[in-house]
Structures are given as C-alpha cells and as structure tokens.
Design a protein around this motif. Structure first.
Motif, mmCIF file in Angstrom:
data_model
loop_
_atom_site.group_PDB
_atom_site.id
_atom_site.type_symbol
_atom_site.label_atom_id
_atom_site.label_comp_id
_atom_site.label_asym_id
_atom_site.label_seq_id
_atom_site.Cartn_x
_atom_site.Cartn_y
_atom_site.Cartn_z
ATOM 1 N N LEU A 104 31.132 29.676 1.229
ATOM 2 C CA LEU A 104 32.004 29.027 0.256
ATOM 3 C C LEU A 104 33.118 28.244 0.945
ATOM 4 N N SER A 105 33.642 28.817 2.004
ATOM 5 C CA SER A 105 34.714 28.133 2.727
ATOM 6 C C SER A 105 34.216 26.850 3.374
ATOM 7 N N ARG A 106 33.010 26.880 3.927
ATOM 8 C CA ARG A 106 32.457 25.661 4.538
ATOM 9 C C ARG A 106 32.197 24.573 3.507
ATOM 10 N N LEU A 107 32.064 24.981 2.265
ATOM 11 C CA LEU A 107 31.890 24.026 1.172
ATOM 12 C C LEU A 107 33.229 23.623 0.555
ATOM 13 N N ASN A 108 34.320 24.013 1.227
ATOM 14 C CA ASN A 108 35.672 23.661 0.790
ATOM 15 C C ASN A 108 36.025 24.212 -0.587
ATOM 16 N N VAL A 109 35.470 25.373 -0.907
ATOM 17 C CA VAL A 109 35.831 26.052 -2.147
ATOM 18 C C VAL A 109 37.058 26.916 -1.865
ATOM 19 N N PRO A 110 38.175 26.698 -2.551
ATOM 20 C CA PRO A 110 39.371 27.523 -2.304
ATOM 21 C C PRO A 110 39.112 28.989 -2.634
ATOM 22 N N ILE A 111 39.531 29.872 -1.751
ATOM 23 C CA ILE A 111 39.306 31.314 -1.906
ATOM 24 C C ILE A 111 40.635 32.031 -1.748
ATOM 25 N N GLU A 112 40.877 32.971 -2.626
ATOM 26 C CA GLU A 112 42.059 33.839 -2.506
ATOM 27 C C GLU A 112 41.566 35.273 -2.347
ATOM 28 N N LEU A 113 41.898 35.892 -1.207
ATOM 29 C CA LEU A 113 41.464 37.254 -0.914
ATOM 30 C C LEU A 113 42.550 38.254 -1.287
#
Length: 280
Positions: A104-113
């Motif tokens: 997901l990160s490589r697809l530039n999807v913002p992630i909040e952990l």
C-alpha cells in the motif's frame, strides 16, 4: 488486474510510509483493516467517511461495536482489496502484516498505524489521535470526557485490594502490563500474575492457580466448538475453585481493544467483587 500489475511494478521500491498528517483537509474515504482501529473510527468518523472496516468488526465475539459496523462494508485486509476501494487514508495496527503495508505504501496510499493499548491512558491517546487524523477532534474530546465520567462514577477503590486472576486457555494469565491487566487494576483488584513474575502475559499451572486462591477468578468467554487449548478450563480442580470463589466471565470484545467499552468490563468486575467489597 490493473491493480495487481501496478502493485507488481512497485515491488522493487522501498517502503516509504505516507503519513496521514500530510492532509490539509480531513480524509473522505477511510478504510480500516484492523479490529481496534475499526472501533476507534466507528466511534468518531463522520457519516459516510468510513467506507470499509475489517470483517472482525462484524463479529460479535470480537467487536464491541457490531451494530455500528453493520452499515459499513467489510474487508479482509488484503492490499489488492484495499487499493481498489480507492482510500485516501488506511487505518492499520502495528501488527498488521508488513507485506500489506509495504504494498500500500509503494502505491502511495496514506497509512496511519496505531499501536495496541496496554493501559487506560492509551485509550484516551488513541481516541485523541484518531480524532486528529479524521478531522474529528471535538468528537474525540467528547468521547474521552464521557469515558472519564464513567470511570469517576465507579467510586473509590477498596483497600487493601482483593486479589484476582485472569485465567484463559492453556493456563494463560494476563499480567499487569496489558490492557486487561489495566482494566483489572481500574476495577480495584490486585493481579496475582505479578506474584509469578509475569508482567505482560504468560502461563501458570492450574496447581499454582489453586494454591494462590485468588479472591476473584476472571474467565474469558468460551469459543464455540472444541479446542484442546480450552480443555484445562474443564478440569475438576478449576470447577471446584469456581464453585468456591466469586468469578466473572468477561466477553472478549470488551477488552480485546482499547475502547470505551472497557468501562463495561470494569463495571462487570466491580459487580463480581467478593463480599460486596465495592458497595452495592
């Protein structure tokens, strides 16, 4: 197929987490892929803001917010499925599979952990943080206020504190440095796991539990079907201890995640107190 090809093309890249803080405006399409972030978001999200939650949010054995989740589509947490939902923010836990986060990160999807909660303050902190990333700070503050008022309404603790043990399959006991341990302490009990040098969680023999003879025995809800791990819970010695001492059965959904539902577990523990230790 397009999503799969795009993901494959990204495999050679490095992991760069896109932080939700980069948004100037609140996200409009939020997907949660973790049971605990599901419930935090369900508490606070604006109508229509949360477009998918994990399938566990719909499981009454796991989730304290099944009714709130009923109108939100479920996901299984795969990167392909999440990407096709076109989220502008993904909510995940620190134990979410790294490969999912990496794709997901490589697809530039913002992630909040979000880290798991191990104390009551963590519930407040994660609610406040969820309010911030969703642009729902006022709702988070109000939820925290209601939570604190509920805690204050419980009244004073007994001194000295009665002893208690949280006992589960395979002789597992939750230690003081865990969310269930924090809930036990907030309810006014001394956790005997500490007597065995257990801080977060560990296993003790049934013989050790019987000899310790806690004032209250806290059992988790049994799972349907048959599991060898739960056979210990059918042992005659444990049945005798349950028959002799006060006991409580706490539904897992009330303390598997750090949500205001922890209040229900605390109230249940107070109600089960031996000899009316905390009043009527």
């Amino acid at each position: 197929m397009v999503a799969l090809r795009l993901m494959a093309a990204c495999l050679a890249g490095g992991l760069t987490m896109v932080a939700a803080a980069a948004f100037a405006d609140p996200p409009r399409r939020v997907v949660s892929i973790n049971l605990c972030t599901d419930q935090l978001a369900l508490q606070l999200a604006a109508p229509g803001q949360l477009v998918s939650v994990s399938y566990l949010a719909h499981d009454p054995a796991s989730s304290a917010m099944v009714s709130e989740a009923a109108h939100v589509p479920a996901n299984r947490g795969s990167a392909e499925e999440v990407f096709l939902l076109q989220p502008d923010l993904v909510l995940a836990g620190t134990f979410t599979p790294p490969d999912t986060l990496r794709l997901l990160s490589r697809l530039n999807v913002p992630i909040e952990l979000f880290p798991p909660e191990t104390k009551l303050q963590d519930i407040r902190d994660n609610l406040r943080r969820m309010g911030r990333v969703l642009g729902r700070e006022a709702e988070a503050a109000a939820t925290i206020t209601r939570f604190d008022k509920g805690l204050a309404a419980l009244g004073p603790l007994e001194s000295p504190a009665p002893s208690a043990a949280i006992y589960a399959a395979n002789g597992y006991v939750a230690g003081p440095v865990s969310l269930s341990g924090a809930i036990l302490q907030a309810a006014g009990y001394r956790n005997i796991a500490g007597d065995f040098g257990i801080s977060e969680g560990g296993n003790i023999l049934l013989e050790q539990l019987v000899i310790a003879d806690p004032d209250l025995l806290v059992l988790g809800a049994r799972n349907p079907g048959h599991a060898r791990a739960e056979e210990l819970l059918d042992h005659p010695a444990l049945h005798a201890l349950v028959a002799r001492q006060p006991h409580a059965v706490i539904e897992d959904h009330n303390w598997s995640c750090g949500t205001p539902a922890a209040l229900d577990a605390i109230r249940a523990l107070r109600h089960a107190a031996p000899n009316g230790a905390f009043g009527p």
